[in-house]
Design an enzyme around this catalytic site. Structure first.
Site, mmCIF file in Angstrom:
data_model
loop_
_atom_site.group_PDB
_atom_site.id
_atom_site.type_symbol
_atom_site.label_atom_id
_atom_site.label_comp_id
_atom_site.label_asym_id
_atom_site.label_seq_id
_atom_site.Cartn_x
_atom_site.Cartn_y
_atom_site.Cartn_z
ATOM 1 C CE1 TYR A 153 -3.191 -2.963 0.775
ATOM 2 C CE2 TYR A 153 -4.526 -0.986 0.625
ATOM 3 C CZ TYR A 153 -4.415 -2.355 0.596
ATOM 4 O OH TYR A 153 -5.524 -3.123 0.406
ATOM 5 C CE LYS A 220 1.734 -17.717 0.911
ATOM 6 N NZ LYS A 220 1.178 -19.057 1.093
ATOM 7 C CG ASP A 298 -7.932 -4.270 2.090
ATOM 8 O OD1 ASP A 298 -9.029 -4.034 2.637
ATOM 9 O OD2 ASP A 298 -7.624 -3.824 0.972
#
Ligand code: NAP
Length: 420
Positions: A153, A220, A298
Protein backbone atom coordinates in the site's frame (compact mmCIF):
# COMPACT_ATOMS: atom_id res chain seq x y z
CA UNK A 1 -10.02 24.63 24.90
CA UNK A 2 -13.37 26.31 24.20
CA UNK A 3 -14.35 27.21 20.62
CA UNK A 4 -17.71 28.31 19.19
CA UNK A 5 -20.16 26.30 21.21
CA UNK A 6 -17.95 23.23 21.63
CA UNK A 7 -14.60 22.23 23.08
CA UNK A 8 -11.60 20.28 21.91
CA UNK A 9 -10.86 16.73 22.93
CA UNK A 10 -7.31 16.75 24.36
CA UNK A 11 -4.70 14.44 25.87
CA UNK A 12 -3.50 14.85 29.43
CA UNK A 13 -0.82 12.53 30.78
CA UNK A 14 -1.40 10.18 27.87
CA UNK A 15 -5.15 9.96 28.57
CA UNK A 16 -7.93 11.20 26.32
CA UNK A 17 -9.92 14.00 27.98
CA UNK A 18 -13.39 14.39 26.49
CA UNK A 19 -15.40 17.51 27.38
CA UNK A 20 -19.20 17.47 27.66
CA UNK A 21 -19.56 19.18 24.25
CA UNK A 22 -16.68 17.86 22.12
CA UNK A 23 -16.15 19.13 18.57
CA UNK A 24 -16.00 16.11 16.25
CA UNK A 25 -15.08 16.65 12.58
CA UNK A 26 -16.82 14.50 10.01
CA UNK A 27 -16.41 13.79 6.29
CA UNK A 28 -19.76 13.00 4.75
CA UNK A 29 -18.19 10.90 1.96
CA UNK A 30 -19.02 10.24 -1.70
CA UNK A 31 -21.60 7.96 -3.30
CA UNK A 32 -23.69 6.40 -0.53
CA UNK A 33 -21.72 8.44 2.03
CA UNK A 34 -24.32 11.22 2.53
CA UNK A 35 -27.15 8.67 2.99
CA UNK A 36 -25.35 6.59 5.61
CA UNK A 37 -23.84 9.64 7.30
CA UNK A 38 -27.25 11.33 7.75
CA UNK A 39 -28.63 8.12 9.26
CA UNK A 40 -25.62 7.71 11.55
CA UNK A 41 -25.67 11.29 12.81
CA UNK A 42 -29.35 11.06 13.75
CA UNK A 43 -28.79 7.80 15.63
CA UNK A 44 -25.72 9.09 17.52
CA UNK A 45 -27.44 12.35 18.52
CA UNK A 46 -30.52 10.43 19.72
CA UNK A 47 -28.39 7.98 21.73
CA UNK A 48 -26.35 10.74 23.37
CA UNK A 49 -29.55 12.59 24.31
CA UNK A 50 -31.14 9.39 25.63
CA UNK A 51 -28.04 8.48 27.64
CA UNK A 52 -27.11 11.84 29.11
CA UNK A 53 -30.33 13.85 29.01
CA UNK A 54 -28.85 16.97 27.41
CA UNK A 55 -25.76 17.06 29.66
CA UNK A 56 -23.56 15.90 26.81
CA UNK A 57 -23.72 16.67 23.11
CA UNK A 58 -21.45 16.15 20.11
CA UNK A 59 -20.78 19.39 18.23
CA UNK A 60 -20.34 18.08 14.68
CA UNK A 61 -18.07 20.04 12.34
CA UNK A 62 -18.06 19.18 8.64
CA UNK A 63 -14.71 18.96 6.90
CA UNK A 64 -14.30 18.30 3.20
CA UNK A 65 -12.73 15.48 1.20
CA UNK A 66 -13.49 13.71 -2.05
CA UNK A 67 -15.90 14.94 -4.71
CA UNK A 68 -17.56 17.58 -2.50
CA UNK A 69 -14.14 19.03 -1.63
CA UNK A 70 -13.10 19.05 -5.28
CA UNK A 71 -16.28 20.86 -6.34
CA UNK A 72 -16.01 23.47 -3.59
CA UNK A 73 -12.24 24.03 -3.34
CA UNK A 74 -10.60 22.43 -6.41
CA UNK A 75 -8.71 20.08 -4.09
CA UNK A 76 -9.56 16.44 -3.31
CA UNK A 77 -8.18 16.60 0.21
CA UNK A 78 -7.75 20.15 1.56
CA UNK A 79 -5.04 20.49 4.21
CA UNK A 80 -7.67 22.06 6.52
CA UNK A 81 -9.34 18.64 6.71
CA UNK A 82 -6.18 16.91 7.91
CA UNK A 83 -5.54 19.80 10.33
CA UNK A 84 -9.03 19.38 11.79
CA UNK A 85 -8.44 15.69 12.56
CA UNK A 86 -5.06 16.56 14.10
CA UNK A 87 -6.62 19.31 16.22
CA UNK A 88 -9.79 17.56 17.38
CA UNK A 89 -8.25 14.07 17.83
CA UNK A 90 -11.45 12.11 17.09
CA UNK A 91 -13.30 12.13 13.76
CA UNK A 92 -15.53 10.04 11.56
CA UNK A 93 -15.78 9.65 7.80
CA UNK A 94 -17.90 8.16 5.07
CA UNK A 95 -16.36 6.31 2.11
CA UNK A 96 -14.47 8.29 -0.55
CA UNK A 97 -14.19 7.73 -4.27
CA UNK A 98 -10.72 7.18 -5.58
CA UNK A 99 -10.44 9.79 -8.38
CA UNK A 100 -9.77 7.95 -11.64
CA UNK A 101 -6.83 9.32 -13.60
CA UNK A 102 -5.96 11.87 -10.88
CA UNK A 103 -2.55 12.10 -9.25
CA UNK A 104 -3.91 10.63 -6.01
CA UNK A 105 -3.72 6.87 -5.57
CA UNK A 106 -6.44 6.72 -2.92
CA UNK A 107 -7.75 9.46 -0.65
CA UNK A 108 -8.21 6.93 2.15
CA UNK A 109 -4.61 5.77 1.91
CA UNK A 110 -3.49 9.41 1.78
CA UNK A 111 -5.45 10.29 4.94
CA UNK A 112 -4.03 7.26 6.77
CA UNK A 113 -0.48 8.09 5.74
CA UNK A 114 -0.74 11.86 6.36
CA UNK A 115 -2.11 11.34 9.88
CA UNK A 116 0.06 8.26 10.51
CA UNK A 117 -3.06 6.23 11.32
CA UNK A 118 -1.01 3.07 11.56
CA UNK A 119 -3.58 0.69 13.05
CA UNK A 120 -6.82 -0.16 11.28
CA UNK A 121 -9.04 -1.89 13.83
CA UNK A 122 -12.00 -3.91 12.55
CA UNK A 123 -14.14 -5.84 15.00
CA UNK A 124 -16.13 -8.72 13.51
CA UNK A 125 -18.95 -9.70 15.81
CA UNK A 126 -22.16 -11.53 15.12
CA UNK A 127 -25.45 -9.78 15.90
CA UNK A 128 -28.23 -12.35 16.42
CA UNK A 129 -30.72 -12.38 13.57
CA UNK A 130 -28.27 -11.21 10.90
CA UNK A 131 -28.17 -13.70 8.00
CA UNK A 132 -24.86 -15.56 7.92
CA UNK A 133 -23.38 -18.36 5.78
CA UNK A 134 -21.80 -19.80 8.95
CA UNK A 135 -23.33 -22.81 10.73
CA UNK A 136 -22.50 -21.31 14.13
CA UNK A 137 -22.10 -17.59 13.52
CA UNK A 138 -22.32 -16.87 17.26
CA UNK A 139 -18.76 -18.24 17.48
CA UNK A 140 -17.49 -15.37 15.31
CA UNK A 141 -16.02 -12.70 17.56
CA UNK A 142 -12.71 -11.39 16.28
CA UNK A 143 -10.91 -8.06 16.10
CA UNK A 144 -8.51 -7.46 13.22
CA UNK A 145 -5.58 -5.08 13.74
CA UNK A 146 -4.38 -4.32 10.22
CA UNK A 147 -1.13 -2.42 9.64
CA UNK A 148 -2.20 0.67 7.75
CA UNK A 149 0.80 2.56 6.39
CA UNK A 150 3.30 0.11 4.86
CA UNK A 151 3.43 -3.00 2.67
CA UNK A 152 2.36 -2.82 -0.99
CA UNK A 153 0.00 0.00 0.00
CA UNK A 154 3.02 2.31 0.17
CA UNK A 155 2.25 2.76 -3.55
CA UNK A 156 5.79 2.29 -4.83
CA UNK A 157 5.24 0.71 -8.23
CA UNK A 158 5.95 1.30 -11.91
CA UNK A 159 4.17 -0.02 -14.99
CA UNK A 160 5.59 -2.59 -17.34
CA UNK A 161 7.93 -0.97 -19.89
CA UNK A 162 8.35 2.33 -17.98
CA UNK A 163 11.89 3.75 -17.72
CA UNK A 164 11.74 3.35 -13.92
CA UNK A 165 10.75 -0.31 -14.12
CA UNK A 166 13.47 -0.98 -16.69
CA UNK A 167 16.11 0.75 -14.55
CA UNK A 168 15.12 -1.22 -11.49
CA UNK A 169 15.07 -4.52 -13.36
CA UNK A 170 18.52 -3.78 -14.79
CA UNK A 171 19.77 -3.08 -11.29
CA UNK A 172 18.18 -6.26 -9.91
CA UNK A 173 19.56 -8.40 -12.71
CA UNK A 174 23.04 -6.90 -12.99
CA UNK A 175 23.84 -5.93 -9.39
CA UNK A 176 21.85 -8.47 -7.43
CA UNK A 177 22.06 -11.37 -9.89
CA UNK A 178 18.31 -11.85 -10.35
CA UNK A 179 16.60 -12.83 -13.59
CA UNK A 180 13.54 -10.62 -13.75
CA UNK A 181 11.86 -10.37 -17.16
CA UNK A 182 12.50 -6.90 -18.65
CA UNK A 183 8.79 -6.56 -19.43
CA UNK A 184 7.67 -6.91 -15.81
CA UNK A 185 5.71 -4.31 -13.91
CA UNK A 186 7.43 -3.65 -10.60
CA UNK A 187 5.98 -3.10 -7.10
CA UNK A 188 7.87 -2.69 -3.85
CA UNK A 189 6.76 -4.08 -0.49
CA UNK A 190 8.45 -2.17 2.32
CA UNK A 191 7.78 -3.38 5.89
CA UNK A 192 9.73 -2.08 8.86
CA UNK A 193 10.42 -3.32 12.38
CA UNK A 194 8.97 -0.09 13.79
CA UNK A 195 5.80 -0.28 11.67
CA UNK A 196 5.20 -3.94 12.46
CA UNK A 197 5.95 -3.67 16.16
CA UNK A 198 3.78 -0.64 16.88
CA UNK A 199 0.85 -2.47 15.24
CA UNK A 200 1.44 -5.71 17.15
CA UNK A 201 2.01 -3.74 20.37
CA UNK A 202 -1.39 -2.09 19.92
CA UNK A 203 -3.07 -5.42 19.26
CA UNK A 204 -1.54 -6.99 22.39
CA UNK A 205 -2.36 -3.94 24.53
CA UNK A 206 -5.97 -4.26 23.38
CA UNK A 207 -6.06 -8.02 24.05
CA UNK A 208 -4.59 -7.60 27.54
CA UNK A 209 -6.82 -4.66 28.51
CA UNK A 210 -10.00 -6.28 27.17
CA UNK A 211 -9.34 -9.75 28.58
CA UNK A 212 -9.20 -11.35 25.13
CA UNK A 213 -7.85 -14.90 24.83
CA UNK A 214 -5.29 -14.72 22.02
CA UNK A 215 -3.45 -12.63 19.44
CA UNK A 216 -2.73 -14.39 16.14
CA UNK A 217 0.04 -12.97 13.94
CA UNK A 218 -1.17 -13.60 10.37
CA UNK A 219 1.54 -13.61 7.72
CA UNK A 220 2.82 -15.18 4.52
CA UNK A 221 6.33 -15.49 5.91
CA UNK A 222 7.03 -18.90 4.40
CA UNK A 223 7.29 -17.18 1.01
CA UNK A 224 7.99 -13.51 1.79
CA UNK A 225 10.57 -14.18 4.46
CA UNK A 226 12.04 -10.73 4.98
CA UNK A 227 8.77 -8.80 5.00
CA UNK A 228 5.94 -11.03 6.25
CA UNK A 229 8.32 -13.49 7.97
CA UNK A 230 9.96 -10.55 9.68
CA UNK A 231 6.50 -9.28 10.72
CA UNK A 232 6.00 -12.53 12.61
CA UNK A 233 9.47 -12.45 14.23
CA UNK A 234 9.17 -8.78 15.19
CA UNK A 235 5.71 -9.52 16.58
CA UNK A 236 6.95 -12.30 18.87
CA UNK A 237 9.87 -10.07 19.87
CA UNK A 238 7.63 -7.23 21.04
CA UNK A 239 5.33 -9.71 22.81
CA UNK A 240 8.20 -11.26 24.78
CA UNK A 241 10.06 -8.03 25.49
CA UNK A 242 7.15 -5.81 26.49
CA UNK A 243 4.41 -8.17 27.69
CA UNK A 244 6.47 -11.07 29.08
CA UNK A 245 4.31 -11.88 32.11
CA UNK A 246 0.97 -11.16 30.41
CA UNK A 247 1.36 -13.37 27.33
CA UNK A 248 2.34 -16.94 26.55
CA UNK A 249 3.36 -18.56 23.24
CA UNK A 250 2.02 -21.90 21.97
CA UNK A 251 5.54 -23.24 22.31
CA UNK A 252 5.68 -22.27 25.99
CA UNK A 253 2.23 -23.77 26.59
CA UNK A 254 3.43 -27.11 25.25
CA UNK A 255 6.87 -27.14 26.88
CA UNK A 256 6.37 -25.31 30.17
CA UNK A 257 2.67 -25.55 31.04
CA UNK A 258 1.69 -29.09 30.07
CA UNK A 259 -0.60 -27.96 27.27
CA UNK A 260 -2.81 -25.68 29.41
CA UNK A 261 -2.94 -21.89 29.06
CA UNK A 262 -1.85 -20.34 32.37
CA UNK A 263 -4.58 -18.26 34.04
CA UNK A 264 -4.80 -14.65 32.86
CA UNK A 265 -2.32 -14.93 29.99
CA UNK A 266 -3.02 -13.95 26.37
CA UNK A 267 -1.85 -16.64 23.92
CA UNK A 268 0.45 -15.31 21.17
CA UNK A 269 0.45 -17.52 18.09
CA UNK A 270 1.06 -17.19 14.38
CA UNK A 271 -0.67 -18.62 11.34
CA UNK A 272 0.22 -18.50 7.66
CA UNK A 273 -2.24 -16.36 5.69
CA UNK A 274 -3.71 -19.04 3.42
CA UNK A 275 -4.57 -21.46 6.20
CA UNK A 276 -5.94 -18.57 8.25
CA UNK A 277 -8.64 -18.06 5.61
CA UNK A 278 -9.68 -21.70 5.99
CA UNK A 279 -9.53 -21.83 9.77
CA UNK A 280 -11.50 -18.65 10.42
CA UNK A 281 -14.33 -20.39 8.56
CA UNK A 282 -14.02 -23.88 10.00
CA UNK A 283 -12.87 -23.08 13.54
CA UNK A 284 -13.76 -19.43 14.20
CA UNK A 285 -13.64 -19.81 17.97
CA UNK A 286 -9.87 -20.38 17.76
CA UNK A 287 -9.40 -16.78 16.63
CA UNK A 288 -9.77 -13.70 18.77
CA UNK A 289 -7.48 -10.71 18.07
CA UNK A 290 -5.65 -10.99 14.72
CA UNK A 291 -2.65 -8.76 13.85
CA UNK A 292 -1.88 -8.63 10.14
CA UNK A 293 0.21 -6.73 7.60
CA UNK A 294 -1.70 -4.28 5.40
CA UNK A 295 -2.77 -6.42 2.41
CA UNK A 296 -3.56 -9.59 4.40
CA UNK A 297 -5.60 -7.50 6.82
CA UNK A 298 -7.56 -5.89 3.99
CA UNK A 299 -8.50 -9.22 2.42
CA UNK A 300 -9.30 -10.82 5.75
CA UNK A 301 -11.54 -7.92 6.83
CA UNK A 302 -13.97 -8.34 3.94
CA UNK A 303 -13.89 -12.14 4.15
CA UNK A 304 -14.75 -12.02 7.84
CA UNK A 305 -17.40 -9.34 7.28
CA UNK A 306 -19.18 -11.88 5.05
CA UNK A 307 -19.51 -14.19 8.07
CA UNK A 308 -21.54 -11.62 9.97
CA UNK A 309 -23.78 -10.08 7.30
CA UNK A 310 -21.44 -8.51 4.75
CA UNK A 311 -19.61 -5.20 4.42
CA UNK A 312 -22.79 -3.28 5.25
CA UNK A 313 -22.33 -4.54 8.83
CA UNK A 314 -18.56 -3.99 9.15
CA UNK A 315 -17.24 -1.05 11.22
CA UNK A 316 -13.68 0.18 11.57
CA UNK A 317 -11.30 2.70 13.05
CA UNK A 318 -7.94 4.06 12.00
CA UNK A 319 -5.65 4.97 14.88
CA UNK A 320 -2.40 6.87 15.36
CA UNK A 321 -0.93 7.40 18.81
CA UNK A 322 -3.30 10.33 19.35
CA UNK A 323 -5.75 10.68 16.43
CA UNK A 324 -8.64 8.28 15.76
CA UNK A 325 -10.72 8.34 12.55
CA UNK A 326 -13.70 5.99 12.43
CA UNK A 327 -15.08 4.70 9.13
CA UNK A 328 -17.15 2.00 7.46
CA UNK A 329 -15.18 -0.83 5.85
CA UNK A 330 -16.96 -0.63 2.50
CA UNK A 331 -16.66 1.86 -0.39
CA UNK A 332 -18.96 4.38 -2.03
CA UNK A 333 -21.20 1.80 -3.83
CA UNK A 334 -21.92 4.42 -6.55
CA UNK A 335 -24.89 2.57 -8.07
CA UNK A 336 -26.82 3.15 -4.83
CA UNK A 337 -25.81 6.82 -4.37
CA UNK A 338 -28.65 9.05 -3.10
CA UNK A 339 -31.23 6.24 -3.36
CA UNK A 340 -31.58 5.98 0.45
CA UNK A 341 -31.44 2.17 0.28
CA UNK A 342 -28.11 0.89 1.61
CA UNK A 343 -27.35 -0.42 5.06
CA UNK A 344 -25.96 2.30 7.35
CA UNK A 345 -24.96 -0.23 10.06
CA UNK A 346 -21.28 -0.16 9.12
CA UNK A 347 -21.04 3.56 9.86
CA UNK A 348 -23.43 3.36 12.83
CA UNK A 349 -21.29 0.58 14.37
CA UNK A 350 -18.21 2.70 13.61
CA UNK A 351 -19.85 5.47 15.64
CA UNK A 352 -20.33 2.95 18.48
CA UNK A 353 -16.56 2.35 18.37
CA UNK A 354 -16.06 6.12 18.40
CA UNK A 355 -18.27 6.60 21.47
CA UNK A 356 -16.45 3.79 23.26
CA UNK A 357 -13.10 5.40 22.37
CA UNK A 358 -14.45 8.65 23.91
CA UNK A 359 -15.53 6.80 27.06
CA UNK A 360 -19.23 7.44 26.35
CA UNK A 361 -20.05 3.80 26.97
CA UNK A 362 -23.71 4.33 27.87
CA UNK A 363 -24.51 5.91 24.51
CA UNK A 364 -22.47 3.24 22.70
CA UNK A 365 -24.33 0.43 24.47
CA UNK A 366 -27.68 2.08 23.74
CA UNK A 367 -26.98 2.08 20.00
CA UNK A 368 -25.70 -1.49 20.07
CA UNK A 369 -28.84 -2.70 21.81
CA UNK A 370 -31.26 -0.69 19.67
CA UNK A 371 -29.58 -1.87 16.44
CA UNK A 372 -29.71 -5.50 17.57
CA UNK A 373 -33.35 -5.07 18.60
CA UNK A 374 -34.26 -3.60 15.19
CA UNK A 375 -32.56 -6.44 13.29
CA UNK A 376 -34.14 -9.04 15.59
CA UNK A 377 -37.54 -7.57 14.55
CA UNK A 378 -36.44 -8.22 10.94
CA UNK A 379 -36.66 -4.53 10.08
CA UNK A 380 -33.67 -4.33 7.72
CA UNK A 381 -32.27 -2.79 4.53
CA UNK A 382 -32.22 -4.67 1.20
CA UNK A 383 -28.83 -6.34 1.70
CA UNK A 384 -29.92 -8.25 4.79
CA UNK A 385 -33.50 -8.69 3.60
CA UNK A 386 -32.42 -10.62 0.50
CA UNK A 387 -30.88 -13.25 2.75
CA UNK A 388 -33.77 -13.43 5.27
CA UNK A 389 -37.26 -14.87 5.25
CA UNK A 390 -40.11 -12.58 6.22
CA UNK A 391 -38.06 -9.40 6.53
CA UNK A 392 -39.56 -5.92 6.32
CA UNK A 393 -37.34 -4.04 3.84
CA UNK A 394 -36.82 -0.42 4.83
CA UNK A 395 -34.86 2.52 3.45
CA UNK A 396 -31.63 3.75 5.02
CA UNK A 397 -33.43 6.64 6.72
CA UNK A 398 -36.27 4.39 7.92
CA UNK A 399 -33.79 1.93 9.39
CA UNK A 400 -32.25 4.82 11.35
CA UNK A 401 -35.72 5.89 12.53
CA UNK A 402 -36.46 2.34 13.70
CA UNK A 403 -33.21 2.32 15.72
CA UNK A 404 -34.08 5.71 17.23
CA UNK A 405 -37.56 4.43 18.16
CA UNK A 406 -35.97 1.39 19.83
CA UNK A 407 -33.58 3.71 21.68
CA UNK A 408 -36.44 5.79 23.02
CA UNK A 409 -38.62 2.81 23.86
CA UNK A 410 -36.37 0.46 25.66
CA UNK A 411 -32.64 0.41 25.40
CA UNK A 412 -32.30 3.85 26.99
CA UNK A 413 -34.27 2.92 30.12
CA UNK A 414 -31.37 0.86 31.47
CA UNK A 415 -28.85 3.61 30.97
CA UNK A 416 -27.37 5.45 33.90
CA UNK A 417 -27.16 9.19 33.32
CA UNK A 418 -23.75 10.56 34.21
CA UNK A 419 -22.45 14.04 34.80
CA UNK A 420 -20.69 15.49 31.74
P1 NAP B 1 -18.12 -0.91 -2.47
O1 NAP B 1 -18.40 0.52 -2.63
O2 NAP B 1 -17.79 -1.37 -1.08
O3 NAP B 1 -19.40 -1.71 -3.00
C1 NAP B 1 -19.36 -3.06 -3.36
C2 NAP B 1 -20.67 -3.73 -3.05
O4 NAP B 1 -20.75 -3.95 -1.65
C3 NAP B 1 -21.92 -2.92 -3.36
O5 NAP B 1 -22.27 -2.98 -4.71
C4 NAP B 1 -22.94 -3.61 -2.45
O6 NAP B 1 -23.25 -4.93 -2.92
C5 NAP B 1 -22.09 -3.84 -1.21
N1 NAP B 1 -22.18 -2.71 -0.26
C6 NAP B 1 -21.27 -1.74 -0.02
N2 NAP B 1 -21.70 -0.93 0.94
C7 NAP B 1 -22.91 -1.38 1.32
C8 NAP B 1 -23.86 -0.94 2.29
N3 NAP B 1 -23.64 0.12 3.09
N4 NAP B 1 -25.01 -1.63 2.39
C9 NAP B 1 -25.24 -2.70 1.63
N5 NAP B 1 -24.38 -3.17 0.71
C10 NAP B 1 -23.21 -2.51 0.56
O7 NAP B 1 -16.89 -1.38 -3.40
P2 NAP B 1 -16.49 -0.94 -4.88
O8 NAP B 1 -17.71 -0.87 -5.74
O9 NAP B 1 -15.37 -1.87 -5.20
O10 NAP B 1 -15.85 0.51 -4.71
C11 NAP B 1 -16.52 1.72 -5.07
C12 NAP B 1 -15.64 2.93 -4.73
O11 NAP B 1 -15.40 2.97 -3.32
C13 NAP B 1 -14.26 2.96 -5.39
O12 NAP B 1 -13.99 4.29 -5.83
C14 NAP B 1 -13.30 2.58 -4.28
O13 NAP B 1 -12.03 3.15 -4.46
C15 NAP B 1 -14.00 3.19 -3.10
N6 NAP B 1 -13.66 2.58 -1.78
C16 NAP B 1 -13.56 3.41 -0.73
C17 NAP B 1 -13.31 2.90 0.53
C18 NAP B 1 -13.22 3.85 1.69
O14 NAP B 1 -13.59 5.02 1.55
N7 NAP B 1 -12.74 3.44 2.84
C19 NAP B 1 -13.20 1.52 0.73
C20 NAP B 1 -13.36 0.66 -0.38
C21 NAP B 1 -13.59 1.21 -1.65
P3 NAP B 1 -24.50 -5.34 -3.83
O15 NAP B 1 -24.29 -4.71 -5.17
O16 NAP B 1 -24.42 -6.82 -3.84
O17 NAP B 1 -25.75 -4.85 -3.17
Amino acid sequence: MREDNGERITYEGGRLVVPARPIVPFIEGDGIGPDIWRATRRVVDAAVTAAYGGQREIVWREVLAGEKAYQQTGEWLPSATLDAFRTYKVGIKGPLTTPVGGGIRSLNVLIRQALDLYACVRPVRYIPGVPSPMREPEKVNMVIFRENTEDVYAGIEWPSGSPEAKRLIEFLNQELHQSVDMSAGIGIKPMTQRGSQRLVRRAIQYAVSQGRRSVTLMHKGNIMKFTEGAFRDWGYEVATREFGDRVVSEDQIAKEYGGAVPEGRVVIKDRIADITFQQVLLRPSEFDVIAAPNLNGDYLSDALAAQVGGVGMAPGSNLSDDVAVFEATHGTAPKYANLDVVNPSSLILSSVMMLEHMGWHEAARAIDEALAHTIARKVVTYDLARQMDGAQVVKTSEFASAIIDALKDGASSEIVTKEG
